[in-house]
Design a protein around this motif. Structure first.
Motif, mmCIF file in Angstrom:
data_model
loop_
_atom_site.group_PDB
_atom_site.id
_atom_site.type_symbol
_atom_site.label_atom_id
_atom_site.label_comp_id
_atom_site.label_asym_id
_atom_site.label_seq_id
_atom_site.Cartn_x
_atom_site.Cartn_y
_atom_site.Cartn_z
ATOM 1 N N PRO A 119 0.825 -1.212 0.000
ATOM 2 C CA PRO A 119 0.000 0.000 0.000
ATOM 3 C C PRO A 119 0.858 1.260 0.000
ATOM 4 O O PRO A 119 2.088 1.175 0.095
ATOM 5 C CB PRO A 119 -0.775 -0.148 1.322
ATOM 6 N N PRO A 120 0.221 2.442 -0.101
ATOM 7 C CA PRO A 120 0.992 3.691 -0.047
ATOM 8 C C PRO A 120 1.830 3.755 1.233
ATOM 9 O O PRO A 120 1.383 3.323 2.299
ATOM 10 C CB PRO A 120 -0.101 4.771 -0.052
ATOM 11 N N HIS A 121 3.039 4.307 1.121
ATOM 12 C CA HIS A 121 3.932 4.275 2.280
ATOM 13 C C HIS A 121 5.007 5.349 2.179
ATOM 14 O O HIS A 121 5.275 5.891 1.112
ATOM 15 C CB HIS A 121 4.617 2.910 2.395
ATOM 16 N N TYR A 122 5.606 5.640 3.335
ATOM 17 C CA TYR A 122 6.803 6.458 3.399
ATOM 18 C C TYR A 122 8.014 5.562 3.130
ATOM 19 O O TYR A 122 8.017 4.381 3.491
ATOM 20 C CB TYR A 122 6.950 7.100 4.773
ATOM 21 N N TYR A 123 9.039 6.151 2.520
ATOM 22 C CA TYR A 123 10.265 5.399 2.225
ATOM 23 C C TYR A 123 11.461 6.134 2.821
ATOM 24 O O TYR A 123 11.791 7.245 2.408
ATOM 25 C CB TYR A 123 10.427 5.255 0.709
ATOM 26 N N ILE A 124 12.083 5.522 3.817
ATOM 27 C CA ILE A 124 13.288 6.091 4.424
ATOM 28 C C ILE A 124 14.493 5.722 3.568
ATOM 29 O O ILE A 124 14.739 4.544 3.291
ATOM 30 C CB ILE A 124 13.487 5.551 5.856
#
Length: 199
Positions: A119-124
Protein backbone atom coordinates in the motif's frame (compact mmCIF):
# COMPACT_ATOMS: atom_id res chain seq x y z
CA UNK A 1 12.92 14.73 21.36
CA UNK A 2 12.29 17.98 19.52
CA UNK A 3 12.95 17.88 15.80
CA UNK A 4 12.47 20.21 12.89
CA UNK A 5 11.38 19.50 9.34
CA UNK A 6 12.17 21.44 6.19
CA UNK A 7 9.62 21.16 3.42
CA UNK A 8 11.40 22.16 0.22
CA UNK A 9 14.80 22.87 -1.23
CA UNK A 10 13.85 26.57 -1.02
CA UNK A 11 13.42 26.26 2.74
CA UNK A 12 16.76 24.55 3.25
CA UNK A 13 19.50 27.15 3.20
CA UNK A 14 22.60 26.49 1.17
CA UNK A 15 24.64 26.19 4.35
CA UNK A 16 22.18 23.67 5.80
CA UNK A 17 22.32 21.53 2.66
CA UNK A 18 26.13 21.64 2.73
CA UNK A 19 26.15 20.69 6.41
CA UNK A 20 23.79 17.74 5.91
CA UNK A 21 25.76 16.48 2.92
CA UNK A 22 28.95 16.58 4.98
CA UNK A 23 27.25 14.75 7.84
CA UNK A 24 25.93 12.02 5.55
CA UNK A 25 29.25 11.73 3.71
CA UNK A 26 31.19 11.32 6.95
CA UNK A 27 28.72 8.78 8.33
CA UNK A 28 28.71 6.65 5.18
CA UNK A 29 32.35 7.01 4.11
CA UNK A 30 33.21 3.49 5.35
CA UNK A 31 29.80 1.94 4.67
CA UNK A 32 29.79 -1.24 2.59
CA UNK A 33 27.47 0.39 0.05
CA UNK A 34 29.63 3.44 -0.63
CA UNK A 35 32.81 1.33 -0.65
CA UNK A 36 31.20 -0.83 -3.32
CA UNK A 37 30.02 2.22 -5.23
CA UNK A 38 33.36 4.11 -5.09
CA UNK A 39 36.19 1.75 -4.10
CA UNK A 40 38.96 4.35 -3.97
CA UNK A 41 38.96 5.96 -0.52
CA UNK A 42 40.26 9.37 -1.61
CA UNK A 43 37.84 9.61 -4.51
CA UNK A 44 34.98 8.44 -2.29
CA UNK A 45 35.60 11.31 0.12
CA UNK A 46 35.63 13.70 -2.83
CA UNK A 47 32.44 12.46 -4.49
CA UNK A 48 30.15 11.59 -1.59
CA UNK A 49 29.07 15.17 -0.74
CA UNK A 50 27.74 15.62 -4.27
CA UNK A 51 26.15 12.18 -4.20
CA UNK A 52 24.27 12.97 -1.00
CA UNK A 53 23.33 16.44 -2.23
CA UNK A 54 21.11 14.77 -4.82
CA UNK A 55 19.34 12.82 -2.07
CA UNK A 56 19.02 15.81 0.29
CA UNK A 57 17.53 18.04 -2.40
CA UNK A 58 15.20 15.29 -3.59
CA UNK A 59 13.87 14.62 -0.10
CA UNK A 60 13.59 18.34 0.68
CA UNK A 61 11.42 18.82 -2.38
CA UNK A 62 8.89 16.43 -0.81
CA UNK A 63 9.07 17.71 2.79
CA UNK A 64 11.24 14.71 3.53
CA UNK A 65 14.09 16.04 5.68
CA UNK A 66 14.00 15.69 9.46
CA UNK A 67 16.86 16.99 11.59
CA UNK A 68 17.59 17.55 15.24
CA UNK A 69 17.72 21.25 16.17
CA UNK A 70 21.52 21.17 16.43
CA UNK A 71 21.89 19.44 13.06
CA UNK A 72 23.71 16.48 14.57
CA UNK A 73 21.28 13.95 13.06
CA UNK A 74 19.28 13.77 9.85
CA UNK A 75 16.67 11.45 8.36
CA UNK A 76 15.83 11.53 4.65
CA UNK A 77 12.62 10.05 3.29
CA UNK A 78 10.00 10.26 0.55
CA UNK A 79 6.27 10.41 1.34
CA UNK A 80 3.49 8.36 -0.26
CA UNK A 81 2.80 9.48 -3.80
CA UNK A 82 6.25 10.97 -4.43
CA UNK A 83 7.17 10.51 -8.08
CA UNK A 84 10.71 11.73 -8.72
CA UNK A 85 11.83 12.39 -12.29
CA UNK A 86 13.97 9.28 -12.80
CA UNK A 87 15.75 10.62 -15.89
CA UNK A 88 16.67 13.84 -14.11
CA UNK A 89 17.92 11.88 -11.09
CA UNK A 90 20.02 9.61 -13.27
CA UNK A 91 21.55 12.64 -14.98
CA UNK A 92 22.27 14.26 -11.61
CA UNK A 93 23.99 11.17 -10.30
CA UNK A 94 25.93 10.74 -13.55
CA UNK A 95 27.17 14.30 -13.20
CA UNK A 96 28.51 13.49 -9.74
CA UNK A 97 29.70 9.90 -10.07
CA UNK A 98 30.98 9.75 -13.64
CA UNK A 99 32.39 6.28 -14.33
CA UNK A 100 30.83 4.97 -11.11
CA UNK A 101 27.28 5.68 -12.29
CA UNK A 102 26.73 2.19 -13.67
CA UNK A 103 27.45 0.69 -10.25
CA UNK A 104 24.74 2.91 -8.76
CA UNK A 105 22.32 1.93 -11.53
CA UNK A 106 22.86 -1.73 -10.66
CA UNK A 107 22.12 -1.04 -7.00
CA UNK A 108 19.01 1.05 -7.65
CA UNK A 109 17.68 -1.50 -10.16
CA UNK A 110 17.88 -4.28 -7.57
CA UNK A 111 16.27 -2.04 -4.96
CA UNK A 112 13.44 -1.13 -7.32
CA UNK A 113 12.71 -4.80 -7.98
CA UNK A 114 12.03 -5.38 -4.29
CA UNK A 115 10.41 -2.07 -3.40
CA UNK A 116 6.74 -2.66 -2.49
CA UNK A 117 4.24 -0.95 -4.79
CA UNK A 118 1.29 -1.13 -2.40
CA UNK A 119 0.00 0.00 0.00
CA UNK A 120 0.99 3.69 -0.05
CA UNK A 121 3.93 4.27 2.28
CA UNK A 122 6.80 6.46 3.40
CA UNK A 123 10.26 5.40 2.22
CA UNK A 124 13.29 6.09 4.42
CA UNK A 125 16.42 6.44 2.30
CA UNK A 126 19.20 7.56 4.67
CA UNK A 127 19.78 8.46 8.29
CA UNK A 128 22.97 9.76 9.86
CA UNK A 129 24.29 10.98 13.22
CA UNK A 130 27.48 12.91 13.97
CA UNK A 131 30.07 10.43 15.23
CA UNK A 132 30.36 12.00 18.67
CA UNK A 133 26.59 11.76 19.21
CA UNK A 134 25.99 8.18 18.06
CA UNK A 135 24.17 5.71 20.31
CA UNK A 136 22.35 8.59 21.97
CA UNK A 137 18.92 7.92 20.51
CA UNK A 138 18.96 10.78 17.99
CA UNK A 139 18.05 8.66 14.96
CA UNK A 140 15.43 6.77 16.96
CA UNK A 141 13.88 10.12 17.84
CA UNK A 142 13.71 11.21 14.21
CA UNK A 143 12.29 7.86 13.17
CA UNK A 144 9.65 8.19 15.89
CA UNK A 145 8.66 11.59 14.50
CA UNK A 146 8.23 10.12 11.04
CA UNK A 147 6.28 7.13 12.35
CA UNK A 148 3.92 9.45 14.21
CA UNK A 149 3.24 11.24 10.92
CA UNK A 150 2.71 7.95 9.09
CA UNK A 151 0.43 6.61 11.82
CA UNK A 152 -1.69 9.76 11.73
CA UNK A 153 -2.19 9.13 8.01
CA UNK A 154 -2.65 5.35 8.43
CA UNK A 155 0.37 4.84 6.18
CA UNK A 156 3.09 2.23 6.20
CA UNK A 157 6.84 2.88 6.26
CA UNK A 158 9.49 1.04 4.23
CA UNK A 159 13.25 1.03 4.71
CA UNK A 160 16.28 -1.00 3.68
CA UNK A 161 18.70 -1.75 6.49
CA UNK A 162 22.30 -1.92 5.26
CA UNK A 163 23.92 -2.53 8.66
CA UNK A 164 23.16 -4.35 11.91
CA UNK A 165 22.74 -0.99 13.62
CA UNK A 166 20.20 0.16 11.07
CA UNK A 167 18.27 -3.06 11.39
CA UNK A 168 18.30 -2.79 15.20
CA UNK A 169 16.86 0.73 15.07
CA UNK A 170 14.19 -0.47 12.65
CA UNK A 171 13.17 -3.44 14.77
CA UNK A 172 12.94 -1.33 17.92
CA UNK A 173 10.59 0.96 16.01
CA UNK A 174 8.32 -1.93 15.07
CA UNK A 175 9.62 -2.79 11.61
CA UNK A 176 9.68 -6.40 10.44
CA UNK A 177 11.66 -8.11 7.75
CA UNK A 178 9.96 -7.99 4.34
CA UNK A 179 10.98 -10.96 2.23
CA UNK A 180 14.47 -11.96 1.25
CA UNK A 181 17.55 -9.77 1.39
CA UNK A 182 18.80 -7.73 -1.56
CA UNK A 183 22.29 -9.00 -2.31
CA UNK A 184 24.46 -7.16 -4.81
CA UNK A 185 26.35 -9.15 -7.44
CA UNK A 186 29.63 -10.62 -6.25
CA UNK A 187 28.40 -11.43 -2.77
CA UNK A 188 27.38 -8.10 -1.30
CA UNK A 189 26.82 -5.79 0.32
CA UNK A 190 23.36 -6.75 1.50
CA UNK A 191 20.21 -4.73 2.11
CA UNK A 192 17.43 -6.04 4.34
CA UNK A 193 13.96 -4.77 3.33
CA UNK A 194 11.99 -3.70 6.41
CA UNK A 195 8.31 -2.77 6.73
CA UNK A 196 6.19 -1.19 9.45
CA UNK A 197 2.40 -1.20 9.42
CA UNK A 198 0.57 1.85 10.74
CA UNK A 199 -0.61 1.82 14.33
Amino acid sequence: MTTTASSSSNRLSRSTVTHLCALLSSSFHDDALTRRLIPDERLRAELLPGFFRVFVELSAAYDGVLTTPDGDAVLLFLPPGAEPDEEALDAAFAGVLGEHTDALRTITHLQAQRHPQEPPHYYISFGAVRAERQKGGLISGLVSDLLARADAEAGGVYAEASSPGGEAVSRRAGFRRLGRDIVLPGGGPTFRPMWRDPR
